[in-house]
Write an enzyme that holds these catalytic residues in place. Structure first.
Site, PDB file in Angstrom:
ATOM      1  N   CYS A 145     -11.341  13.297  21.926  1.00 15.52           N
ATOM      2  CA  CYS A 145     -10.672  12.844  20.700  1.00 15.52           C
ATOM      3  C   CYS A 145     -10.063  14.001  19.914  1.00 15.52           C
ATOM      4  O   CYS A 145      -8.973  13.876  19.352  1.00 15.52           O
ATOM      5  CB  CYS A 145     -11.664  12.126  19.788  1.00 15.52           C
ATOM      6  SG  CYS A 145     -12.440  10.663  20.463  1.00 15.52           S
ATOM      7  N   HIS A 196     -11.349   3.440  21.537  1.00 17.03           N
ATOM      8  CA  HIS A 196     -10.189   3.825  22.331  1.00 17.03           C
ATOM      9  C   HIS A 196     -10.581   3.824  23.808  1.00 17.03           C
ATOM     10  O   HIS A 196     -11.762   3.913  24.152  1.00 17.03           O
ATOM     11  CB  HIS A 196      -9.703   5.217  21.917  1.00 17.03           C
ATOM     12  CG  HIS A 196      -9.086   5.256  20.561  1.00 17.03           C
ATOM     13  ND1 HIS A 196      -9.353   6.239  19.639  1.00 17.03           N
ATOM     14  CD2 HIS A 196      -8.204   4.416  19.955  1.00 17.03           C
ATOM     15  CE1 HIS A 196      -8.669   6.016  18.533  1.00 17.03           C
ATOM     16  NE2 HIS A 196      -7.958   4.910  18.707  1.00 17.03           N
ATOM     17  N   ASP A 228      -2.696   3.169  18.857  1.00 24.01           N
ATOM     18  CA  ASP A 228      -3.105   4.561  18.779  1.00 24.01           C
ATOM     19  C   ASP A 228      -2.813   5.187  20.138  1.00 24.01           C
ATOM     20  O   ASP A 228      -2.950   4.532  21.183  1.00 24.01           O
ATOM     21  CB  ASP A 228      -4.602   4.689  18.480  1.00 24.01           C
ATOM     22  CG  ASP A 228      -4.946   4.383  17.031  1.00 24.01           C
ATOM     23  OD1 ASP A 228      -4.047   3.983  16.270  1.00 24.01           O
ATOM     24  OD2 ASP A 228      -6.133   4.522  16.668  1.00 24.01           O
TER      25      ASP A 228
END
Length: 373
Positions: free
Chosen positions: A340, A235, A184
């Site tokens: 995000c 993340h 990602d």
């Protein structure tokens, strides 16, 4: 609002000029049933967050939309150009020759799909079947930059097959295998000449190596970043947060390794323990221990922060930061936090500045060694 038409961003903290913000339109109340979603849910079920409000999902989504609209207005009031996706129907089956899933996830988090390394935009080969075509919502914007900015480079990592063998067995917390290129975009943190990259739940070693080779073409170095535990599905932007040159934070529930801390300290970085998250908005919140660190820095030491993260706000203020508090945690269950939901397209700041002299010296030694007959 008119676009700058220029792609360039080297750090997470230089003054922000143009940003993408995701959308909660066409967001489903029910998560798609597929390996990536199951992996995330399994990881977060072990946490027992202190829930502030027990609302039904529909109520939480409605409030999240209001909070997202407010976020966009705050950004615009700060003089930042805001761009939005061109959404399409998500409630249809996604199908390839190898698999199918009943619906898409939505368009909340462009940070997961792309990252900007200087003048280059990289599309990530994510391990989520339900997000396989999500990048298409941003295609028109990317094409507009490509046409208007002759310096822009646009790269896409190889699309993974996402077959069943790409994933580990049931119950495995780190369950993408090293058989395809996976990452990602939010597995990266940018520090000028150096990009720190994790190999964890949403990125594997092959993915990190692909990024390393790709960015080497423009002289950007990809550095491995490791944490003491790989137990947390997160993340890197909810694990490590720089807010200015020389000032960085991490979560005490998810600290970097001693070697990583030493690297920062020997390069005169003040890297501080920011504790752990205080706020949880909904019983369906599936966010990481360091989600409070998922702030958006819009200029050096100027941060937009979730209003209910009181301890983080005080810590930032004590370190000389200006904090813009807004309510945003109703958005958490639908994709993540403030960073995000965004992707910075243009920031001021020097190109390829090095913030880690010891890495420069290491690179020089390696170059000299390779030149010897």
């Amino acid at each position: 609002m008119e676009s700058l038409g220029v792609v360039e961003s080297w750090t997470e903290w230089d003054r922000l000029r143009e940003v993408w913000v995701g959308s909660l339109e066409n967001k489903s109340l029910d998560a798609p049933q597929e390996p990536a979603v199951a992996r995330k849910m399994a990881c977060y079920q072990k946490y027992n967050w202190p829930v502030r409000d027990r609302l039904q999902d529909a109520d939480c989504l409605a409030e999240a939309k209001k909070q997202l609209d407010n976020y966009i207005e705050v950004l615009k009031q700060e003089g930042i150009i805001v761009q939005r996706p061109k959404v399409f129907d998500t409630q249809v089956e996604i199908k390839t020759p190898m698999w199918s899933v009943e619906r898409m996830s939505g368009f909340t988090c462009p940070r997961d799909l792309f990252f900007v390394a200087g003048k280059q935009v990289i599309e990530a080969p994510m391990s989520w079947r339900c997000r396989y075509f999500e990048h298409l919502a941003w295609r028109d914007l990317l094409m507009s930059y490509y046409k208007s900015d002759p310096r822009m480079r646009w790269s896409a990592a190889p699309k993974p097959m996402l077959v069943d063998d790409s994933f580990g067995g049931e119950g495995e917390e780190r369950s993408i295998r090293n058989s395809e290129i996976f990452f990602d975009a939010a597995d990266s943190r940018r520090f000028g000449r150096d990009v720190f990259f994790q190999s964890a739940h949403t990125a594997n070693d092959l993915g990190r190596e692909w990024v390393r080779r790709e960015l080497a073409a423009q002289g950007v170095r990809v550095q491995d970043f490791d944490f003491q535990s790989q137990q947390h599905f997160s993340h890197i932007d909810a694990r490590l947060t720089p807010v200015d040159e020389g000032l960085c934070f991490y979560s005490s529930m998810d600290p970097p390794t001693d070697a990583m801390l030493q690297l920062f300290r020997e390069n005169e970085w003040n890297i501080l323990d920011a504790g752990f998250r205080e706020d949880c908005r909904s019983t369906s919140d599936q966010c990481a221990p360091g989600i409070h660190l998922n702030v958006l820095t819009i200029a050096p030491k100027v941060c937009i922060v979730e209003k209910n993260e009181k301890k983080l706000t005080k810590l930032l203020s004590d370190e000389g930061c200006d904090v813009l508090p807004i309510e945003f945690s109703a958005c958490y269950p639908w994709g993540g936090a403030l960073n995000c939901y965004t992707l910075d397209i243009h920031r001021d700041g020097p190109a390829q500045k090095s913030y880690f002299p010891t890495l420069d010296m290491q690179a020089e030694r390696q170059a000299a060694k390779s030149e010897k007959p």
